[in-house]
Scaffold this motif. Structure first.
Motif, PDB file in Angstrom:
ATOM      1  N   GLY A  66       0.791  -1.224   0.000  1.00  0.00           N
ATOM      2  CA  GLY A  66       0.000   0.000   0.000  1.00  0.00           C
ATOM      3  C   GLY A  66       0.823   1.273   0.000  1.00  0.00           C
ATOM      4  O   GLY A  66       0.309   2.357  -0.286  1.00  0.00           O
ATOM      5  N   ASP A  67       2.125   1.184   0.309  1.00  0.00           N
ATOM      6  CA  ASP A  67       2.985   2.368   0.333  1.00  0.00           C
ATOM      7  C   ASP A  67       3.371   2.792  -1.083  1.00  0.00           C
ATOM      8  O   ASP A  67       3.615   1.951  -1.952  1.00  0.00           O
ATOM      9  N   ILE A  68       3.475   4.105  -1.287  1.00  0.00           N
ATOM     10  CA  ILE A  68       3.926   4.673  -2.557  1.00  0.00           C
ATOM     11  C   ILE A  68       4.958   5.752  -2.247  1.00  0.00           C
ATOM     12  O   ILE A  68       4.703   6.642  -1.435  1.00  0.00           O
ATOM     13  N   LEU A  69       6.113   5.663  -2.875  1.00  0.00           N
ATOM     14  CA  LEU A  69       7.175   6.662  -2.719  1.00  0.00           C
ATOM     15  C   LEU A  69       7.458   7.254  -4.092  1.00  0.00           C
ATOM     16  O   LEU A  69       7.726   6.521  -5.041  1.00  0.00           O
ATOM     17  N   GLU A  70       7.400   8.586  -4.194  1.00  0.00           N
ATOM     18  CA  GLU A  70       7.500   9.227  -5.507  1.00  0.00           C
ATOM     19  C   GLU A  70       8.416  10.441  -5.439  1.00  0.00           C
ATOM     20  O   GLU A  70       8.381  11.203  -4.477  1.00  0.00           O
ATOM     21  N   THR A  71       9.256  10.623  -6.459  1.00  0.00           N
ATOM     22  CA  THR A  71      10.133  11.782  -6.540  1.00  0.00           C
ATOM     23  C   THR A  71      10.427  12.103  -7.997  1.00  0.00           C
ATOM     24  O   THR A  71      10.433  11.215  -8.856  1.00  0.00           O
ATOM     25  N   GLU A  72      10.692  13.380  -8.272  1.00  0.00           N
ATOM     26  CA  GLU A  72      11.083  13.803  -9.616  1.00  0.00           C
ATOM     27  C   GLU A  72      12.575  13.587  -9.837  1.00  0.00           C
ATOM     28  O   GLU A  72      13.041  13.566 -10.984  1.00  0.00           O
ATOM     29  N   ASN A  73      13.348  13.446  -8.758  1.00  0.00           N
ATOM     30  CA  ASN A  73      14.786  13.226  -8.860  1.00  0.00           C
ATOM     31  C   ASN A  73      15.100  11.738  -8.849  1.00  0.00           C
ATOM     32  O   ASN A  73      14.219  10.906  -8.651  1.00  0.00           O
ATOM     33  N   SER A  74      16.366  11.396  -9.050  1.00  0.00           N
ATOM     34  CA  SER A  74      16.776  10.011  -8.873  1.00  0.00           C
ATOM     35  C   SER A  74      16.601   9.617  -7.411  1.00  0.00           C
ATOM     36  O   SER A  74      16.781  10.429  -6.508  1.00  0.00           O
ATOM     37  N   MET A  75      16.238   8.366  -7.185  1.00  0.00           N
ATOM     38  CA  MET A  75      15.921   7.872  -5.846  1.00  0.00           C
ATOM     39  C   MET A  75      16.939   6.837  -5.396  1.00  0.00           C
ATOM     40  O   MET A  75      17.273   5.928  -6.150  1.00  0.00           O
ATOM     41  N   ILE A  76      17.438   6.988  -4.161  1.00  0.00           N
ATOM     42  CA  ILE A  76      18.260   5.963  -3.520  1.00  0.00           C
ATOM     43  C   ILE A  76      17.517   5.535  -2.263  1.00  0.00           C
ATOM     44  O   ILE A  76      17.316   6.325  -1.346  1.00  0.00           O
ATOM     45  N   LEU A  77      17.084   4.290  -2.231  1.00  0.00           N
ATOM     46  CA  LEU A  77      16.274   3.779  -1.125  1.00  0.00           C
ATOM     47  C   LEU A  77      17.055   2.742  -0.333  1.00  0.00           C
ATOM     48  O   LEU A  77      17.456   1.703  -0.867  1.00  0.00           O
ATOM     49  N   LEU A  78      17.305   3.034   0.944  1.00  0.00           N
ATOM     50  CA  LEU A  78      17.933   2.079   1.855  1.00  0.00           C
ATOM     51  C   LEU A  78      16.808   1.297   2.518  1.00  0.00           C
ATOM     52  O   LEU A  78      16.246   1.709   3.530  1.00  0.00           O
ATOM     53  N   GLY A  79      16.448   0.172   1.901  1.00  0.00           N
ATOM     54  CA  GLY A  79      15.333  -0.614   2.395  1.00  0.00           C
ATOM     55  C   GLY A  79      14.825  -1.537   1.306  1.00  0.00           C
ATOM     56  O   GLY A  79      15.427  -1.665   0.235  1.00  0.00           O
ATOM     57  N   ASN A  80      13.703  -2.173   1.573  1.00  0.00           N
ATOM     58  CA  ASN A  80      13.098  -3.109   0.638  1.00  0.00           C
ATOM     59  C   ASN A  80      11.793  -2.559   0.089  1.00  0.00           C
ATOM     60  O   ASN A  80      11.073  -1.836   0.787  1.00  0.00           O
ATOM     61  N   SER A 120       3.669  -2.540  -2.908  1.00  0.00           N
ATOM     62  CA  SER A 120       4.162  -1.171  -2.760  1.00  0.00           C
ATOM     63  C   SER A 120       4.836  -0.734  -4.060  1.00  0.00           C
ATOM     64  O   SER A 120       5.189  -1.566  -4.902  1.00  0.00           O
ATOM     65  N   THR A 121       5.004   0.591  -4.222  1.00  0.00           N
ATOM     66  CA  THR A 121       5.539   1.127  -5.477  1.00  0.00           C
ATOM     67  C   THR A 121       6.525   2.248  -5.223  1.00  0.00           C
ATOM     68  O   THR A 121       6.295   3.123  -4.391  1.00  0.00           O
ATOM     69  N   ALA A 122       7.646   2.215  -5.968  1.00  0.00           N
ATOM     70  CA  ALA A 122       8.620   3.307  -5.978  1.00  0.00           C
ATOM     71  C   ALA A 122       8.573   3.968  -7.350  1.00  0.00           C
ATOM     72  O   ALA A 122       8.710   3.284  -8.369  1.00  0.00           O
ATOM     73  N   TYR A 123       8.349   5.304  -7.365  1.00  0.00           N
ATOM     74  CA  TYR A 123       8.281   6.063  -8.615  1.00  0.00           C
ATOM     75  C   TYR A 123       9.419   7.081  -8.651  1.00  0.00           C
ATOM     76  O   TYR A 123       9.659   7.791  -7.682  1.00  0.00           O
ATOM     77  N   SER A 124      10.107   7.165  -9.786  1.00  0.00           N
ATOM     78  CA  SER A 124      11.089   8.221 -10.006  1.00  0.00           C
ATOM     79  C   SER A 124      11.045   8.634 -11.467  1.00  0.00           C
ATOM     80  O   SER A 124      10.970   7.779 -12.357  1.00  0.00           O
ATOM     81  N   ALA A 125      11.103   9.940 -11.707  1.00  0.00           N
ATOM     82  CA  ALA A 125      11.147  10.427 -13.084  1.00  0.00           C
ATOM     83  C   ALA A 125      12.500  10.117 -13.716  1.00  0.00           C
ATOM     84  O   ALA A 125      12.642  10.189 -14.943  1.00  0.00           O
ATOM     85  N   LYS A 126      13.484   9.755 -12.875  1.00  0.00           N
ATOM     86  CA  LYS A 126      14.831   9.475 -13.392  1.00  0.00           C
ATOM     87  C   LYS A 126      15.229   8.047 -13.042  1.00  0.00           C
ATOM     88  O   LYS A 126      14.701   7.107 -13.612  1.00  0.00           O
ATOM     89  N   ASN A 127      16.162   7.842 -12.114  1.00  0.00           N
ATOM     90  CA  ASN A 127      16.669   6.505 -11.806  1.00  0.00           C
ATOM     91  C   ASN A 127      16.282   6.070 -10.398  1.00  0.00           C
ATOM     92  O   ASN A 127      16.074   6.901  -9.513  1.00  0.00           O
ATOM     93  N   ILE A 128      16.217   4.761 -10.184  1.00  0.00           N
ATOM     94  CA  ILE A 128      15.912   4.192  -8.875  1.00  0.00           C
ATOM     95  C   ILE A 128      17.016   3.218  -8.488  1.00  0.00           C
ATOM     96  O   ILE A 128      17.328   2.288  -9.242  1.00  0.00           O
ATOM     97  N   ILE A 129      17.620   3.436  -7.329  1.00  0.00           N
ATOM     98  CA  ILE A 129      18.617   2.523  -6.772  1.00  0.00           C
ATOM     99  C   ILE A 129      18.062   2.015  -5.445  1.00  0.00           C
ATOM    100  O   ILE A 129      17.847   2.791  -4.520  1.00  0.00           O
TER     101      ILE A 129
END
Length: 219
Positions: A117-131, A136-145
Motif C-alpha cells: 500500500g505504500d507509494i514513494l515518488e520523486t522527480e529526482n533520482s531515488m536511492i532507497l535504503l530498504g526493501n 508497494s511502489t517506488a516512482y522516479s522520473a529518473k533513476n531508482i537505486i
C-alpha cells in the motif's frame, strides 16, 4: 579492555569491528562518539558499510546506520558482507553509479521499507535504503537505486537497480515488465549473496544485467 568499535576501510566502504560483549545501547553510544570524532576525516562521502565481530539483527543494523549518520555527514548507502565477492562488487558498482548520478543531478535518499500500500515518488533520482515489498511502489522520473530487495513495483524514467531483483512489475519509460510466475513474498533481512541487478531499456524491451563496476563503466 577490548575496544567497543574499531573502524577499518575497504574499497568504497568501511568495516566496523564490533565488541560482542557490551550492551547494544552502549555500543551505539561508542559508535556515535567514534564517528563524531572523525567527522572532518570522513566528510560527506558515500560509502558501503560492513559489520564484523557481533551478530546484529536487521533493526540493529538500521540503528547503527542512524547512529553513524546522526554523528557525521557520512552517507551509508548499503550494508555488505566484507568477504563476499558479490558484496564487494556491489559496493564498487554503487560507488561508480553514485558518481555518475551526482555529476549530473541531485539524488534523493530515503530510509526504510515500503510495505503493502505504500507509494514513494520523486522527480529526482531515488536511492532507497530498504526493501520494496509486494503491493508497494517506488516512482522516479529518473533513476531508482534500491539498496535492498525489489519485490513490489518500480517505475522509472532511466534505470532500476536493486540488490535483489524479484519485482512484481517494472516500468521504464513506456516499457513494462512482469514476471511470468508470481514472486515469492520475501520477509525480513535481505541476504547479500544474491546477484545485484540493473534493469534498463535496450532494443525496445526491458533488459536485466548483473550490476558490476565493469558493466556500469560501459553503461
Amino acid at each position: 579492555m577490548k575496544e567497543a568499535v574499531i573502524i577499518k576501510s575497504f574499497p568504497s566502504g568501511i568495516t566496523l569491528r564490533l565488541n560482542g560483549e557490551i550492551p547494544f545501547e552502549k555500543l551505539l553510544q561508542e559508535i556515535g562518539y567514534k564517528f563524531s570524532e572523525a567527522r572532518n576525516f570522513f566528510g560527506s562521502a558515500n560509502m558501503a558499510l560492513s559489520l564484523e565481530g557481533r551478530q546484529v539483527s536487521g533493526t540493529e543494523e538500521l540503528r547503527i546506520v542512524e547512529a553513524i549518520q546522526e554523528s557525521c555527514n557520512l552517507h551509508i548507502l548499503c550494508i555488505v558482507e566484507r568477504d563476499a565477492t558479490t558484496g564487494r562488487d556491489f559496493a564498487k558498482a554503487l560507488a561508480e553509479m553514485e558518481k555518475k548520478n551526482t555529476d549530473q543531478e541531485e539524488s534523493q535518499f530515503f530510509k526504510g521499507d515500503l510495505n503493502e500500500g505504500d507509494i514513494l515518488e520523486t522527480e529526482n533520482s531515488m536511492i532507497l535504503l530498504g526493501n520494496v515489498y509486494p503491493g508497494s511502489t517506488a516512482y522516479s522520473a529518473k533513476n531508482i537505486i534500491i539498496l535492498g530487495g525489489l519485490y513490489g513495483e518500480a517505475c522509472a524514467g532511466g534505470f532500476v537497480a536493486a540488490l535483489e531483483m524479484k519485482p512484481e512489475k517494472i516500468k521504464i519509460g513506456n516499457f513494462k515488465y512482469r514476471p511470468r510466475s508470481k514472486q515469492f513474498r520475501w520477509q525480513g533481512r535481505i541476504h547479500l549473496k544474491v546477484q545485484p541487478k540493473i534493469a534498463y531499456v535496450k532494443n525496445n524491451r526491458i533488459t536485466f544485467e548483473a550490476l558490476t563496476k565493469d558493466f556500469l563503466s560501459a553503461f
